[in-house]
Design a protein around this motif. Structure first.
Motif, short mmCIF file in Angstrom:
data_model
loop_
_atom_site.label_atom_id
_atom_site.label_comp_id
_atom_site.label_asym_id
_atom_site.label_seq_id
_atom_site.Cartn_x
_atom_site.Cartn_y
_atom_site.Cartn_z
N HIS A 35 0.87 -1.17 0.00
CA HIS A 35 0.00 0.00 0.00
C HIS A 35 0.91 1.23 0.00
N ALA A 36 0.61 2.15 -0.89
CA ALA A 36 1.39 3.38 -0.97
C ALA A 36 0.45 4.57 -0.92
N ILE A 37 0.96 5.65 -0.39
CA ILE A 37 0.15 6.84 -0.25
C ILE A 37 -0.12 7.50 -1.60
N ASP A 38 0.77 7.24 -2.57
CA ASP A 38 0.57 7.80 -3.91
C ASP A 38 1.04 6.79 -4.95
N VAL A 39 0.08 6.20 -5.67
CA VAL A 39 0.42 5.24 -6.72
C VAL A 39 0.00 5.79 -8.09
N SER A 40 0.17 7.10 -8.26
CA SER A 40 -0.18 7.69 -9.54
C SER A 40 0.73 7.18 -10.65
N GLU A 41 1.93 6.73 -10.30
CA GLU A 41 2.85 6.12 -11.26
C GLU A 41 3.31 4.77 -10.69
N PRO A 42 2.50 3.72 -10.85
CA PRO A 42 2.82 2.43 -10.22
C PRO A 42 4.10 1.79 -10.73
N GLU A 43 4.40 1.94 -12.02
CA GLU A 43 5.62 1.32 -12.56
C GLU A 43 6.87 1.97 -11.95
N GLU A 44 6.81 3.26 -11.73
CA GLU A 44 7.94 3.96 -11.11
C GLU A 44 8.13 3.48 -9.66
N LEU A 45 7.03 3.27 -8.97
CA LEU A 45 7.10 2.77 -7.60
C LEU A 45 7.68 1.35 -7.56
N LYS A 46 7.23 0.49 -8.46
CA LYS A 46 7.77 -0.87 -8.54
C LYS A 46 9.26 -0.84 -8.84
N HIS A 47 9.64 0.01 -9.79
CA HIS A 47 11.05 0.15 -10.16
C HIS A 47 11.87 0.63 -8.97
N SER A 48 11.33 1.57 -8.23
CA SER A 48 12.03 2.11 -7.06
C SER A 48 12.25 1.02 -6.01
N ILE A 49 11.23 0.22 -5.77
CA ILE A 49 11.35 -0.84 -4.76
C ILE A 49 12.32 -1.92 -5.22
N ARG A 50 12.20 -2.36 -6.47
CA ARG A 50 13.05 -3.45 -6.97
C ARG A 50 14.50 -3.02 -7.14
N ASP A 51 14.73 -1.84 -7.69
CA ASP A 51 16.10 -1.45 -8.04
C ASP A 51 16.81 -0.66 -6.96
N LYS A 52 16.07 -0.05 -6.07
CA LYS A 52 16.74 0.71 -5.01
C LYS A 52 16.77 -0.05 -3.69
N LEU A 53 15.66 -0.66 -3.33
CA LEU A 53 15.62 -1.34 -2.03
C LEU A 53 15.99 -2.81 -2.14
N GLU A 54 15.31 -3.54 -3.03
CA GLU A 54 15.53 -4.99 -3.10
C GLU A 54 16.95 -5.34 -3.52
N LYS A 55 17.51 -4.55 -4.40
CA LYS A 55 18.87 -4.81 -4.87
C LYS A 55 19.85 -4.89 -3.69
N TYR A 56 19.76 -3.94 -2.80
CA TYR A 56 20.68 -3.88 -1.66
C TYR A 56 20.34 -4.92 -0.61
N VAL A 57 19.06 -5.24 -0.47
CA VAL A 57 18.67 -6.30 0.46
C VAL A 57 19.24 -7.64 -0.02
N LEU A 58 19.15 -7.90 -1.31
CA LEU A 58 19.68 -9.15 -1.86
C LEU A 58 21.19 -9.25 -1.65
N GLU A 59 21.89 -8.15 -1.86
CA GLU A 59 23.33 -8.17 -1.65
C GLU A 59 23.69 -8.41 -0.19
N ALA A 60 22.91 -7.83 0.70
CA ALA A 60 23.24 -7.93 2.12
C ALA A 60 22.78 -9.22 2.77
N PHE A 61 21.66 -9.80 2.31
CA PHE A 61 21.08 -10.93 3.01
C PHE A 61 21.11 -12.24 2.25
#
Length: 164
Positions: A137-163
């Motif tokens: 759930h996001a407070i603003d999903v006016s651009e859902p693909e950008e949000l998905k990209h942000s989560i996958r490439d900014k957050l998940e990338k580093y989580v995968l490297e660390a864990f």
């Protein structure tokens, strides 16, 4: 088994400093609690490998990068939330999106879900039955693909490297 005792002793030392009571008894209590924690959580973090000081030392730089990225993302999201609060007429579209994830280990999936929930304006609601998507759930999903990209490439990338 020796490595678990070493971890328990380290946790006992941490316990003593955090509690503010540096004594032999407090250190022993912290070490016993540490041993219980290490034993109960050892399969969560690397069931296919033994935990060694070397493996932990190799992951420390990746963990540091992950925490730095997390702090940056939390700061950016906080500024965005502040803008929304200070501009009540701003057009926002809250909603729920499915974010595909690459993580396969339970610890990594949990870390990604918690990282998303720690970021202001987003909350992990559920995971798909096949464990390949997180529902966010996001407070603003006016651009859902950008949000998905942000989560996958900014957050998940580093989580995968660390864990993983």
């Amino acid at each position: 088994m020796k490595q678990y005792i070493a971890y328990a002793l380290i946790l006992g030392l941490v316990w003593s400093f955090v509690s503010g009571n540096i004594s032999v008894l407090n250190f022993m209590v912290g070490s016993i609690l540490g041993l219980l924690i290490v034993q109960s959580l050892k399969k969560l973090y690397r069931p296919d490998k033994d935990m060694t000081f070397r493996s932990i030392a190799e992951h420390l730089p990746k963990l540091a990068v992950y925490f730095a990225v997390l702090l940056i993302e939390i700061t950016k999201a906080s500024v965005q939330i502040a803008r929304i609060i200070l501009s009540p007429g701003m057009d926002i579209r809250p909603g729920i999106i499915a974010v595909p994830i690459r993580a396969t280990k339970d610890a990594s999936i949990t870390a990604i879900a918690n990282t998303i929930s720690l970021t202001p304006g987003t909350l992990t609601i559920d995971i798909s039955d096949d464990m390949t998507k997180l529902y966010v759930h996001a407070i603003d999903v006016s651009e859902p693909e950008e949000l998905k990209h942000s989560i996958r490439d900014k957050l998940e990338k580093y989580v995968l490297e660390a864990f993983e």
